[in-house]
Design a protein around this motif. Structure first.
Motif, PDB file in Angstrom:
ATOM      1  N   SER A  84     171.941 -27.462 -54.598  1.00 26.04           N
ATOM      2  CA  SER A  84     170.971 -28.655 -54.534  1.00 26.04           C
ATOM      3  C   SER A  84     170.683 -28.855 -53.152  1.00 26.04           C
ATOM      4  O   SER A  84     171.787 -28.302 -52.219  1.00 26.04           O
ATOM      5  N   GLU A  86     170.644 -31.716 -50.043  1.00 18.31           N
ATOM      6  CA  GLU A  86     170.896 -33.102 -49.821  1.00 18.31           C
ATOM      7  C   GLU A  86     170.636 -33.333 -48.460  1.00 18.31           C
ATOM      8  O   GLU A  86     171.570 -33.120 -47.416  1.00 18.31           O
ATOM      9  N   GLY A  87     169.509 -33.927 -48.120  1.00 16.06           N
ATOM     10  CA  GLY A  87     169.152 -33.984 -46.823  1.00 16.06           C
ATOM     11  C   GLY A  87     169.097 -32.652 -46.147  1.00 16.06           C
ATOM     12  O   GLY A  87     168.024 -32.049 -46.508  1.00 16.06           O
ATOM     13  N   VAL A  91     174.189 -28.013 -50.979  1.00 14.02           N
ATOM     14  CA  VAL A  91     175.526 -28.592 -51.787  1.00 14.02           C
ATOM     15  C   VAL A  91     175.416 -27.681 -53.076  1.00 14.02           C
ATOM     16  O   VAL A  91     174.580 -27.817 -53.782  1.00 14.02           O
ATOM     17  N   TYR A 106     179.418 -26.305 -49.393  1.00 12.53           N
ATOM     18  CA  TYR A 106     178.434 -27.118 -48.228  1.00 12.53           C
ATOM     19  C   TYR A 106     177.940 -25.888 -47.612  1.00 12.53           C
ATOM     20  O   TYR A 106     178.503 -25.302 -46.792  1.00 12.53           O
TER      21      TYR A 106
END
Length: 132
Positions: A84, A86-87, A91, A106
């Motif tokens: 996904s 995130e910012g 992730v 990450y």
């Protein structure tokens, strides 16, 4: 699309300890730490194509953010999970098929480097890549 490009591993930080925690024997840890990994990332919206080339293998995988897929590590460990965003950070949440334990990954651009961080059983290891 800051991830787009070809990245070559430059150095590792605590990566052998991470592989040890994952149960890799000493030979696999030494080979894995010096695998000369190069990754090519192409992002088109939520879709990614990633080619991984190393001394051990060359594979290409495609995934869409938020959609589960299966993946095998170079040692054959099978994972299931998804990535996904995130910012500005990718992730990854994965589960090992052999023991059900979680691996978090990450990927983020820090300065001119791609930093991949992995966390398994409380042990964190990093691989730092330079753009080719």
């Amino acid at each position: 699309m800051a991830f787009n490009g070809t990245w070559k591993v430059d150095r590792n930080d605590n990566y052998e300890k991470l592989m040890e925690a994952m149960g890799f024997n000493i030979v696999k840890r030494k080979i894995g730490a010096h695998d000369n990994l190069k990754i090519t990332i192409h992002q088109d919206g939520n879709k990614f194509v990633i080619k991984e080339s190393s001394n051990l293998r060359t594979i290409e995988l495609e995934f869409t953010l938020g959609v589960n897929f299966e993946y095998s590590l170079a040692d054959g460990t099978e994972l299931s999970g998804s990535w996904s965003m995130e910012g500005n950070k990718l992730v990854g949440s994965f589960t090992r098929k052999d023991n059900g334990k979680a691996i978090t990954a990450y990927r983020e651009i820090i300065g001119d480097e791609l930093v991949q961080t992995y966390i398994y059983e409380g042990v964190e290891g990093k691989r730092i890549f330079k753009r080719e």
